[in-house]
Motif scaffolding. Structure first.
Motif, PDB file in Angstrom:
ATOM      1  N   ALA A 152      38.679  27.279  35.153  1.00 15.24           N
ATOM      2  CA  ALA A 152      37.784  28.290  35.714  1.00 15.24           C
ATOM      3  C   ALA A 152      38.365  28.903  36.985  1.00 15.24           C
ATOM      4  O   ALA A 152      39.029  28.226  37.774  1.00 15.24           O
ATOM      5  N   VAL A 153      38.112  30.194  37.173  1.00 16.49           N
ATOM      6  CA  VAL A 153      38.459  30.902  38.413  1.00 16.49           C
ATOM      7  C   VAL A 153      37.252  31.749  38.812  1.00 16.49           C
ATOM      8  O   VAL A 153      36.328  31.955  38.021  1.00 16.49           O
ATOM      9  N   ARG A 154      37.277  32.276  40.028  1.00 18.96           N
ATOM     10  CA  ARG A 154      36.176  33.129  40.481  1.00 18.96           C
ATOM     11  C   ARG A 154      36.190  34.480  39.776  1.00 18.96           C
ATOM     12  O   ARG A 154      37.236  34.934  39.296  1.00 18.96           O
ATOM     13  N   LYS A 155      35.064  35.130  39.771  1.00 16.69           N
ATOM     14  CA  LYS A 155      34.952  36.462  39.177  1.00 16.69           C
ATOM     15  C   LYS A 155      35.806  37.481  39.927  1.00 16.69           C
ATOM     16  O   LYS A 155      36.222  38.482  39.345  1.00 16.69           O
ATOM     17  N   ASP A 156      36.039  37.220  41.242  1.00 20.05           N
ATOM     18  CA  ASP A 156      36.805  38.189  42.033  1.00 20.05           C
ATOM     19  C   ASP A 156      38.307  37.892  42.032  1.00 20.05           C
ATOM     20  O   ASP A 156      39.040  38.350  42.903  1.00 20.05           O
ATOM     21  N   SER A 157      38.764  37.120  41.031  1.00 24.94           N
ATOM     22  CA  SER A 157      40.196  36.817  40.906  1.00 24.94           C
ATOM     23  C   SER A 157      40.727  37.238  39.538  1.00 24.94           C
ATOM     24  O   SER A 157      41.290  36.424  38.795  1.00 24.94           O
ATOM     25  N   PRO A 158      40.567  38.502  39.168  1.00 29.49           N
ATOM     26  CA  PRO A 158      40.982  38.942  37.826  1.00 29.49           C
ATOM     27  C   PRO A 158      42.482  38.865  37.585  1.00 29.49           C
ATOM     28  O   PRO A 158      42.924  38.591  36.469  1.00 29.49           O
ATOM     29  N   VAL A 159      43.286  39.103  38.635  1.00 32.48           N
ATOM     30  CA  VAL A 159      44.738  39.054  38.465  1.00 32.48           C
ATOM     31  C   VAL A 159      45.197  37.608  38.296  1.00 32.48           C
ATOM     32  O   VAL A 159      46.098  37.314  37.504  1.00 32.48           O
ATOM     33  N   LEU A 160      44.574  36.702  39.021  1.00 33.88           N
ATOM     34  CA  LEU A 160      44.871  35.275  38.865  1.00 33.88           C
ATOM     35  C   LEU A 160      44.535  34.843  37.443  1.00 33.88           C
ATOM     36  O   LEU A 160      45.310  34.122  36.805  1.00 33.88           O
ATOM     37  N   LEU A 161      43.388  35.280  36.929  1.00 31.46           N
ATOM     38  CA  LEU A 161      42.995  34.945  35.559  1.00 31.46           C
ATOM     39  C   LEU A 161      44.028  35.462  34.563  1.00 31.46           C
ATOM     40  O   LEU A 161      44.465  34.727  33.669  1.00 31.46           O
TER      41      LEU A 161
END
Length: 273
Positions: A240-249
């Motif tokens: 899981a990652v935060r919603k505000d980390s789209p590039v990380l995802l």
């Protein structure tokens, strides 16, 4: 004259109270503000913060050696991305996700049963593994000749002990609705899932719920336990990652797409699963 002075005092006290309320509200909002941290910020800092849980499959210490499925994936990611990965251990999924939201962690790397509710709050990588939850109970020979439960309906009025804030609680609550009867859920803040499994084997409690992979490994060490009754359907498990980390995802998904096809991953998977 006296009443005028009293009024002035009251007004002064009121203004002071309002001022303190504004200050406290402002500080409270500031403390809740999370700085956005996406892949470029991580690259610039040179560090990635990952939290996982401690168990016999995902991450554990054996003598002087750290091992585990999640641990080996994290080390491979650290090598390939050439970043320093700070690994934090926290068994509570609620604490993991709370720390993620607050910016303490960048990634939650553990077996998370992904559901609609969690997807509304967090982003998840492509599936890393498939797993399901099983009921842990004693075999007939170790349970006063009482046969293991095989039908969900037979869980009515039974008490199931789980670790506090376990993700399986939601599944048990739904299962209770499905069978139209009460399943009593006891949350234990003191003992982790593997310890609860041992308590079932020892006869201290009758039921707990565990990941199938972990349960089967423990059954090799604890001949008393039965782990053949499914509690959930097979579920995809992801990080899981935060919603505000789209590039990380997107970066994690790109890395996983390559790594999951590698021989290194196949060897790692066979070692633990």
């Amino acid at each position: 004259m006296k009443s005028k002075k009293t009024l002035i005092v009251y007004v002064a006290l009121l203004l002071m109270t309002v001022y303190l309320m504004v200050v406290l509200f402002t500080r409270s909002k500031e403390s809740q503000t999370v700085l956005s941290r996406d892949f470029s910020d991580i690259e610039n800092s040179g560090e990635l913060n990952i939290v996982t849980d401690y168990n016999s499959v995902g991450y554990h210490v054996s003598g002087d050696t750290i091992a585990g499925f999640q641990y080996e994936l994290i080390k491979a990611l650290e090598r390939d991305w050439k970043l320093k990965v700070n690994v934090f251990l926290e068994n509570s999924l609620e604490e993991n996700l709370s720390g993620l939201q607050q910016g303490k962690y960048d990634v939650v790397a553990r077996n998370i049963p992904v559901n609609t509710q969690l997807r509304e709050q967090f982003n998840f990588t492509e599936s890393i593994n498939l797993n399901k939850q099983v009921l842990v109970q004693r075999k007939l020979a170790f349970n006063d000749s009482v046969a293991p439960i095989r039908q969900h309906l037979d869980l009515a009025k039974k008490t199931i002990h789980v670790h506090k804030d376990s993700p399986v609680i939601l599944r048990l609550q739904n299962l209770s609705h499905e069978i139209g009867d009460t399943i009593f859920i006891v949350e234990n803040a003191r003992y982790e899932t593997e310890q609860l499994v041992m308590m079932v084997a020892g006869g201290d409690i009758d039921f707990t719920v565990c990941d199938e992979v972990v349960a089967k490994q423990l059954s090799e060490q604890l001949p008393e336990i039965d782990v053949e009754t499914d509690i959930s359907f097979t579920q995809m498990e992801s990080w899981a990652v935060r919603k505000d980390s789209p590039v990380l995802l997107d970066s994690l998904n790109g890395w996983l797409a390559r790594f999951l096809k590698s021989r290194e991953f196949q060897k790692t998977y066979k070692r633990y699963y």
